[in-house]
Design a protein around this motif. Structure first.
Motif, short mmCIF file in Angstrom:
data_model
loop_
_atom_site.label_atom_id
_atom_site.label_comp_id
_atom_site.label_asym_id
_atom_site.label_seq_id
_atom_site.Cartn_x
_atom_site.Cartn_y
_atom_site.Cartn_z
N ALA A 73 0.84 -1.21 0.00
CA ALA A 73 0.00 0.00 0.00
C ALA A 73 0.88 1.26 0.00
O ALA A 73 0.58 2.23 -0.69
CB ALA A 73 -0.94 -0.02 1.20
N SER A 74 1.96 1.20 0.77
CA SER A 74 2.85 2.36 0.86
C SER A 74 3.52 2.63 -0.49
O SER A 74 3.58 3.79 -0.95
CB SER A 74 3.89 2.09 1.96
N VAL A 75 4.00 1.58 -1.14
CA VAL A 75 4.67 1.74 -2.43
C VAL A 75 3.66 2.21 -3.49
O VAL A 75 3.96 3.09 -4.31
CB VAL A 75 5.36 0.44 -2.87
N ARG A 76 2.46 1.63 -3.45
CA ARG A 76 1.43 2.00 -4.44
C ARG A 76 1.06 3.49 -4.31
O ARG A 76 0.99 4.21 -5.31
CB ARG A 76 0.19 1.12 -4.25
N ALA A 77 0.90 3.94 -3.07
CA ALA A 77 0.55 5.35 -2.85
C ALA A 77 1.67 6.26 -3.35
O ALA A 77 1.42 7.30 -3.97
CB ALA A 77 0.27 5.59 -1.36
N GLN A 78 2.91 5.84 -3.11
CA GLN A 78 4.05 6.65 -3.55
C GLN A 78 4.15 6.66 -5.07
O GLN A 78 4.47 7.69 -5.68
CB GLN A 78 5.34 6.12 -2.92
N LEU A 79 3.83 5.52 -5.69
CA LEU A 79 3.90 5.39 -7.15
C LEU A 79 2.97 6.41 -7.81
O LEU A 79 3.26 6.96 -8.86
CB LEU A 79 3.50 3.97 -7.55
N GLU A 80 1.85 6.65 -7.16
CA GLU A 80 0.88 7.58 -7.74
C GLU A 80 1.25 9.04 -7.50
O GLU A 80 0.66 9.93 -8.10
CB GLU A 80 -0.52 7.27 -7.20
N ARG A 81 2.21 9.28 -6.62
CA ARG A 81 2.59 10.65 -6.31
C ARG A 81 3.93 11.02 -6.96
O ARG A 81 4.05 12.02 -7.67
CB ARG A 81 2.73 10.78 -4.79
N LEU A 82 4.94 10.19 -6.69
CA LEU A 82 6.31 10.50 -7.15
C LEU A 82 7.17 9.26 -7.05
O LEU A 82 7.67 8.94 -5.98
CB LEU A 82 6.92 11.61 -6.26
N GLY A 287 12.66 -6.24 1.71
CA GLY A 287 12.94 -7.10 0.55
C GLY A 287 12.16 -6.75 -0.70
O GLY A 287 12.13 -7.52 -1.65
N VAL A 288 11.54 -5.57 -0.71
CA VAL A 288 10.68 -5.20 -1.84
C VAL A 288 11.43 -4.42 -2.92
O VAL A 288 11.18 -4.59 -4.11
CB VAL A 288 9.47 -4.38 -1.32
N MET A 289 12.32 -3.55 -2.49
CA MET A 289 13.06 -2.70 -3.43
C MET A 289 14.53 -2.72 -3.02
O MET A 289 14.85 -3.00 -1.88
CB MET A 289 12.59 -1.23 -3.36
N ASN A 321 15.73 6.94 -4.04
CA ASN A 321 14.54 6.55 -4.82
C ASN A 321 13.29 6.54 -3.92
O ASN A 321 13.26 5.87 -2.89
CB ASN A 321 14.76 5.19 -5.46
N ALA A 322 12.27 7.27 -4.35
CA ALA A 322 11.11 7.50 -3.47
C ALA A 322 10.29 6.22 -3.25
O ALA A 322 9.75 6.01 -2.16
CB ALA A 322 10.23 8.61 -4.04
N LEU A 323 10.21 5.37 -4.26
CA LEU A 323 9.49 4.10 -4.06
C LEU A 323 10.20 3.24 -3.02
O LEU A 323 9.58 2.65 -2.14
CB LEU A 323 9.39 3.31 -5.38
N ALA A 324 11.52 3.16 -3.14
CA ALA A 324 12.30 2.36 -2.19
C ALA A 324 12.18 2.94 -0.79
O ALA A 324 12.03 2.20 0.19
CB ALA A 324 13.76 2.29 -2.64
N CYS A 325 12.25 4.27 -0.67
CA CYS A 325 12.13 4.89 0.65
C CYS A 325 10.75 4.61 1.25
O CYS A 325 10.62 4.36 2.45
CB CYS A 325 12.36 6.40 0.57
#
Ligand SMILES: *Cc1c(COP(=O)(O)O)cnc(C)c1O
Length: 433
Positions: A73-82, A287-289, A321-325
């Motif tokens: 959920a955190s990565v998905r929300a970030q993907l939609e922003r930056l 272990g995601v990014m 990287n914002a997705l990784a963070c």
């Protein structure tokens, strides 16, 4: 004219892979090779429909299991922003929040975080920090590193130079690798006291080389890929004292041990010591990014800021990287709100109980357990072509190397699933000659 080979779509995935892909520490045509379709919790699903219980956490990283909804959920929300933006001159909330939280969690005295893409790079940065620190102080002779045998710090060149000379295969790169100072592997086991004889070699090497040393680098308590060895907290304490006596910086590489694996959030907590520089990676994002971090003390940051260079001379394209963070922030949420200490100590107790019988097997030289890490050391190296399919047939993913058959499962593994992992280890090892 260049002849482009068309991918043979009709072939099974491992066959296509063998024609086009390199795998880690494997010949061009990796064998055996298993294709993963998906993963959930502690289970990997292969393309042929088989399910494997994961005993490796994808090399220490997947501590919360695969596809954790909070991280997704955190990565998905970030993907939609930056998803990403260059970090030169720009910043963003996930990176700042992550650095703040890492500083709050990590040992006292660390003041600033440099984000990078992988563990090896985090080690390169740690080494650069140490060299720039001594340059800033005018001690330009201090360029070498001291480490202990049996270590592993990554595969890039400076990192490789401080890996164990034998398992790190220094002879292949002789002439291209910096020559560092090696002390004996810490011989005192985790549960043993550290006596003066255990640090004698380290002390004499420090004395002999102090004037040319920038830093001591080592993995606290657990040496990972260099031999899966657990050593006494007393040794780590002594290393800190010796670094202070000789005014040498101390780098802790907690890329494997960080985020709870040994039963403490950081392995250095077993000895209650803090480093001058700390490297983190692997489990940082659950272990995601891919993401790593190098943390440095105030005296290092200040010295570099006041030097003629004025800056740490490093800057990866995908820094911060914002997705990784955002994945890392969600993983830290889980560590804060979930009972990982209880889980790790339950895993530890079960590993102790269920791997103990391995010690009786003729092929086995040693059995050791610390936190959520269980190691069975054999007398002889395993035959990967035979042992890897045997584990897959037993329904578990265990990836031995050399003489080591070991597991470090996700913290969320249930007792029954862990029993299948340890049962498969006992069975497969008992069938070895
Ligand atoms: C894995 C590892 C590294 C290297 O990390 P990569 O992400 O593979 O580059 C460095 N140090 C230790 C202790 C590790 O376990």
């Amino acid at each position: 004219m260049v002849q482009h080979r068309r991918p043979a779509q009709a072939l099974p995935l491992p066959e296509r892979d063998r024609r086009a892909v390199w795998h880690p520490y494997a010949p061009p045509e990796a064998d055996p090779l298993f294709a993963v379709e998906s993963a959930e919790g502690v289970r990997l699903r292969l393309t042929d429909g088989r399910e494997l219980i994961d005993g490796m956490s994808s090399w220490w990283a997947v501590i919360h299991g695969y596809r954790h909804p909070h991280i997704e959920a955190s990565v998905r929300a970030q993907l939609e922003r930056l998803p990403h933006v260059m970090f030169g001159g720009l910043t963003h909330e996930p990176a700042v929040a992550l650095c703040e939280r890492l500083l709050a969690l990590s040992p006292a005295g660390l003041e600033r975080v440099f984000l990078s893409d992988s563990g090896s790079v985090a080690v390169e940065i740690a080494i650069k920090l140490a060299l720039q620190y001594w340059q800033a102080r005018g001690a330009t002779r201090r360029r070498r590193l001291l480490t202990v045998r049996g270590g592993y710090h990554g595969d890039t060149f400076a990192a490789m130079s401080v890996c164990d000379p034998e398992t790190g295969m220094h002879h292949l790169f002789r002439g291209a690798l910096a020559e560092q100072v090696f002390a004996e592997r810490p011989a005192c086991r985790f549960e043993e006291p550290c006596e003066p004889r255990h640090t004698r070699d380290l002390e004499s090497k420090l004395e002999a080389h102090a004037g040319s040393l920038a830093a001591v680098i080592l993995e606290p308590i657990v040496q990972g890929a260099g031999g899966m060895w657990f050593y006494s907290p007393g040794y780590l304490k002594r290393v800190r004292e010796l670094c202070d006596e000789h005014d040498v910086l101390l780098i802790h590489d907690e890329i494997a041990t960080g985020f709870g694996r040994t039963g403490r959030l950081f392995a250095s907590e077993h000895a209650d010591v803090a480093p001058d520089v700390l490297c983190l990676g692997k489990a940082l994002t659950g272990g995601v990014m891919t993401l790593a971090a190098t943390l440095a003390s105030e005296r290092i940051c200040r010295a570099i800021a006041d030097s003629s260079a004025g800056a740490l001379m490093h800057g990866p394209t995908f820094m911060g990287n914002a997705l990784a963070c955002s994945a890392a922030l969600a993983s830290l949420d889980l560590l804060e709100r979930e009972p990982w200490q209880e889980r790790v100590s339950r895993i530890e107790a079960q590993l102790v109980r269920e791997l103990a019988p391995c010690a009786e097997l003729p092929a086995v030289a040693d059995v050791r357990v610390l936190g959520a890490i269980g190691v069975v050391e054999l007398h002889d190296p395993v035959d990967m072509k035979a042992i890897q399919p045997a584990f897959v047939d037993a329904g578990v993913w265990i990836r031995p190397f050399g003489r080591l058959v070991y597991t470090m499962p996700p913290y969320v593994i249930e007792g029954e699933d862990l029993a299948r992992v340890t049962g498969a280890m006992r069975d497969v090892i008992s069938r070895l000659a």
